[in-house]
Design a protein around this motif. Structure first.
Motif, short mmCIF file in Angstrom:
data_model
loop_
_atom_site.label_atom_id
_atom_site.label_comp_id
_atom_site.label_asym_id
_atom_site.label_seq_id
_atom_site.Cartn_x
_atom_site.Cartn_y
_atom_site.Cartn_z
N UNK A 135 2.57 4.04 2.16
CA UNK A 135 3.88 3.37 2.09
C UNK A 135 3.94 2.08 2.92
N UNK A 136 2.96 1.86 3.77
CA UNK A 136 2.94 0.65 4.59
C UNK A 136 2.29 -0.54 3.89
N UNK A 137 1.69 -0.31 2.73
CA UNK A 137 1.02 -1.39 2.00
C UNK A 137 2.08 -2.36 1.46
N UNK A 138 1.84 -3.63 1.72
CA UNK A 138 2.77 -4.67 1.26
C UNK A 138 2.85 -4.69 -0.25
N UNK A 139 4.07 -4.75 -0.78
CA UNK A 139 4.28 -4.83 -2.21
C UNK A 139 4.76 -3.54 -2.83
N UNK A 140 4.70 -2.42 -2.08
CA UNK A 140 5.17 -1.15 -2.60
C UNK A 140 6.67 -1.05 -2.40
N UNK A 141 7.38 -0.66 -3.45
CA UNK A 141 8.83 -0.48 -3.35
C UNK A 141 9.24 0.98 -3.34
N UNK A 142 8.42 1.86 -3.97
CA UNK A 142 8.78 3.28 -4.03
C UNK A 142 7.54 4.10 -4.35
N UNK A 143 7.48 5.32 -3.78
CA UNK A 143 6.40 6.24 -4.11
C UNK A 143 6.97 7.60 -4.49
N UNK A 144 6.21 8.33 -5.27
CA UNK A 144 6.54 9.71 -5.62
C UNK A 144 5.24 10.49 -5.52
N UNK A 145 5.21 11.48 -4.61
CA UNK A 145 4.02 12.27 -4.39
C UNK A 145 4.10 13.58 -5.16
N UNK A 158 -3.08 -1.71 -5.65
CA UNK A 158 -4.13 -0.75 -6.00
C UNK A 158 -5.39 -1.01 -5.19
N UNK A 159 -5.77 -2.26 -5.03
CA UNK A 159 -6.97 -2.60 -4.25
C UNK A 159 -6.80 -2.21 -2.79
N UNK A 160 -5.63 -2.47 -2.21
CA UNK A 160 -5.38 -2.12 -0.82
C UNK A 160 -5.35 -0.61 -0.61
N UNK A 161 -4.65 0.10 -1.48
CA UNK A 161 -4.54 1.55 -1.35
C UNK A 161 -5.90 2.22 -1.53
N UNK A 162 -6.73 1.69 -2.41
CA UNK A 162 -8.05 2.28 -2.67
C UNK A 162 -8.92 2.31 -1.42
N UNK A 163 -8.66 1.44 -0.46
CA UNK A 163 -9.45 1.38 0.77
C UNK A 163 -8.98 2.36 1.84
N UNK A 164 -7.89 3.06 1.61
CA UNK A 164 -7.35 3.99 2.60
C UNK A 164 -8.16 5.29 2.56
#
Length: 77
Positions: A61-71, A19-25
């Motif tokens: 999807x490139x953030x380390x620790x993510x296994x799956x996304x649903x948009x 969440x912290x990493x994605x928030x910076x995108x």
């Protein structure tokens, strides 16, 4: 402007760091840890659906620790 919720599943114990990493995108409005079948829910916005797709695939999807996304794009009915 296209808006969407991105539902993210993470590796065990990685929700907060994801969440912290994605928030910076750029394009991400919010990223929050949640409980349930998904670990992080993100609200994002982009100029077009194509730009939104690039945001998800090239950045989120490139953030380390993510296994799956649903948009889930937001629709106005």
């Amino acid at each position: 402007m296209v808006q969407a919720y991105i539902l993210i599943q993470t590796e065990v114990g990685k929700a907060t760091s994801v969440a912290e990493s994605v928030a910076r995108i750029p394009g991400v409005v919010t990223a929050e840890d949640v409980t349930g079948p998904y670990d992080v829910i993100v609200r994002a916005e982009a100029e077009s659906i194509d730009e939104l797709g690039r945001l998800v695939v090239a950045n989120v999807q490139q953030v380390e620790g993510i296994t799956r996304t649903l948009t889930c794009p937001v629709v106005r009915l």
